[in-house]
Design a protein around this motif. Structure first.
Motif: not given
Length: 534
Positions: A91-100
């Protein structure tokens, strides 16, 4: 199955080497209904899905497992079983800066501590590439919140999806292990959109027509990385006059709606048009009765012999008419319903065998898929042999996909009997300088007429490094090798010769490399005497 801030565009060259054998050499492209490599040789992707990066964990599931299921051992195990490709949902959420990334067993995977989801993906890509495997990236969900009927949702706009894809296309531009983009997972009609239609195909509405969106997204990716394949799934209902499959008093056309992502019946009339030729692969999904038993074709009195006509209608015609390659990107079942065994057996035969069949990625490696279960059980190690009995004959193992590194062992694909105790390896004296020794191990064995077995050979260098090796032996008791990986096999009667591949010929002083194989036996499955030359 069931607006994002892109990270900086960083060109990453991980394993820039090329795959070989079942997955080809260099970048891939298409020719008619075939996928071919940089030399023009036909390639067949026979893989599976390893999910998790599309969830709140933001990374592959199963990284919480202990030994023998570390992240490298799981990849070893996939390759050992014969899978040559991994479809990676994200998902795009996993590509965000700060995704853990979460739920990682740091005792067994200490090398993943502190890494971002993208950095973990880098390691998976690099290691898989070293085994001759390929990776398909799959935009599985707009956000980690869940699947949607349309390819965009709220802040996850089409523009943000394109930005994410372009970042990934740039990141892996120099690594042919990553072969392309499955643009969006399972666009479909859900009955809640205007007129009961979510995504349609060829309807002309730019807000709903997935075919037009696939062109926009695919062409944007190809502007960044023209070497990638573009995988385009179908919809569920075509939206071109067929029923949207909502509950009303009008009987639905049983062939107007199929599985989410599985309806490509209009792709022949309304094809996806890409600006770079020979990059389009259509991708269909198909499932069995245990996932959803209301598909009308399951009620046909001619089941399962009616199924090829169903597949022809929805997506098989694209392959049969030489329009484009087809990858069946998801299919799977718990096999709890005996009818699903018939469905899956029929589907594998329909897709064909050898390099000229359709490509596929089975759903899923993960045992935590509620609808289907996995290839492995909850320990992330024990193989579901009923599934492998059906899949195994159709797999084309990767070159370099040798046995696990001190990790999982399993029965090979065609085994239906439990393994007996392993036979011990032959003893070998320490190799002299500049030479090598080879140790033969039977890891699994099962009875039959003939019986079957799984084994491996470990090649060890002496006190000096070697640049190539050859191992020879003669079977004296009726054994025959049926499949071998991580080496080049030649036989003459009962005499066996195995030589190194390009990637594993160099072995450092006192270092080792391993190749594996499956075979049949009769009489006794005695351990042969090996000779190793360097």
């Amino acid at each position: 199955m069931a607006a994002v801030a892109a990270t900086a565009l960083i060109a990453v060259t991980l394993n820039a080497g090329t795959a070989s054998a079942g997955t080809g050499t260099g970048y891939l492209h298409t020719s008619g209904n075939k996928i071919v490599d940089s030399t023009g040789a036909t390639v067949r992707l026979t893989g599976l899905n390893w999910f998790g990066m599309e969830t709140d964990n933001h990374t592959f599931h199963g990284l919480w497992a202990g030994r023998p299921a570390t992240w490298t051992q799981q990849l070893d195990h996939m390759a050992q079983l014969g899978f040559n490709t991994i479809r990676v949902p994200y998902t795009g959420d996993s590509l965000r800066a700060g995704a853990a990334a979460t739920s990682i067993n740091t005792d067994t995977n200490p090398d993943l501590v502190g890494l971002s989801p993208l950095q973990i993906l880098d390691k998976i890509v690099n290691y898989a590439g070293g085994k001759g495997m390929r990776i398909i990236l799959d935009r599985h969900r707009p956000t980690a919140a869940g699947q949607t009927a349309l390819w965009y949702s709220g802040s996850a706009t089409e523009a943000s999806e394109i930005a994410d894809w372009q970042m990934l296309a740039s990141r892996y531009a120099n690594n042919p292990t990553v072969v392309g983009a499955d643009l969006f997972n399972e666009p479909h009609a859900d009955g809640t959109e205007p007129n009961g239609v979510g995504s349609c195909w060829g309807c002309g509405d730019t807000a709903k027509d997935w075919r037009l969106a696939a062109e926009r997204i695919g062409n944007a990716i190809l502007q960044t990385n023209s070497n990638w394949l573009i995988f385009v799934e179908g919809v569920s209902c075509d939206g071109n006059g067929g029923s949207p499959n909502v509950y009303d008093n009008v009987p639905d056309d049983p062939m107007a709606c199929g599985w989410w992502g599985g309806n490509l019946s209009k792709a022949g009339t309304y094809p996806v048009r890409l600006n770079v030729a020979n990059r389009l692969v259509y991708s269909a999904h198909d499932y069995g009765i245990s996932v959803y038993d209301r598909q009308p074709w399951f009620k046909d009195p001619n089941f399962p012999n009616n199924l090829p006509d169903v597949w022809d209608h929805f997506w098989g015609y694209l392959y049969k008419q030489n329009i484009a390659p087809v990858l069946v990107g998801e299919f799977g079942s718990t096999l709890a319903n005996p009818l699903d065994t018939q469905w899956m057996t029929k589907l594998m035969a329909y897709m064909g065998s050898g390099v000229n069949g359709m490509s596929f990625t089975y759903w899923s490696w993960n045992p935590d898929s509620g609808d289907t279960g996995g290839i492995v059980s909850d320990d992330w190690n024990t193989v579901n042999q009923a599934k492998m009995n059906i899949l195994g004959p159709y797999l084309i193992p990767p070159t370099g996909g040798g046995g696990p590194t001190g990790g999982p062992t399993s029965q090979p694909p065609n085994s239906s009997q439990p393994p007996t105790s392993s036979q011990p390896p032959t003893s070998s004296p320490p190799p002299p300088s500049g030479a090598c020794t080879a140790t033969y191990t039977v890891t699994n064995q099962w009875p039959g007429s003939p019986g079957g077995f799984q084994g491996s050979v470990t090649v060890k260098a002496g006190t000096s490094a070697i640049s190539r090796w050859t191992v020879k032996w003669t079977y004296a008791n009726g054994q025959t090798i049926t499949q071998l990986w991580s080496g080049t096999l030649s036989t003459s009667g009962s005499a066996v010769t195995v030589t190194n591949l390009a990637y594993n010929g160099s072995v450092p002083a006192n270092g080792t490399t391993t190749f594996g194989f499956t075979g049949t036996w009769s009489g006794t499955n005695a351990v042969p005497t090996l000779t190793c030359t360097a």
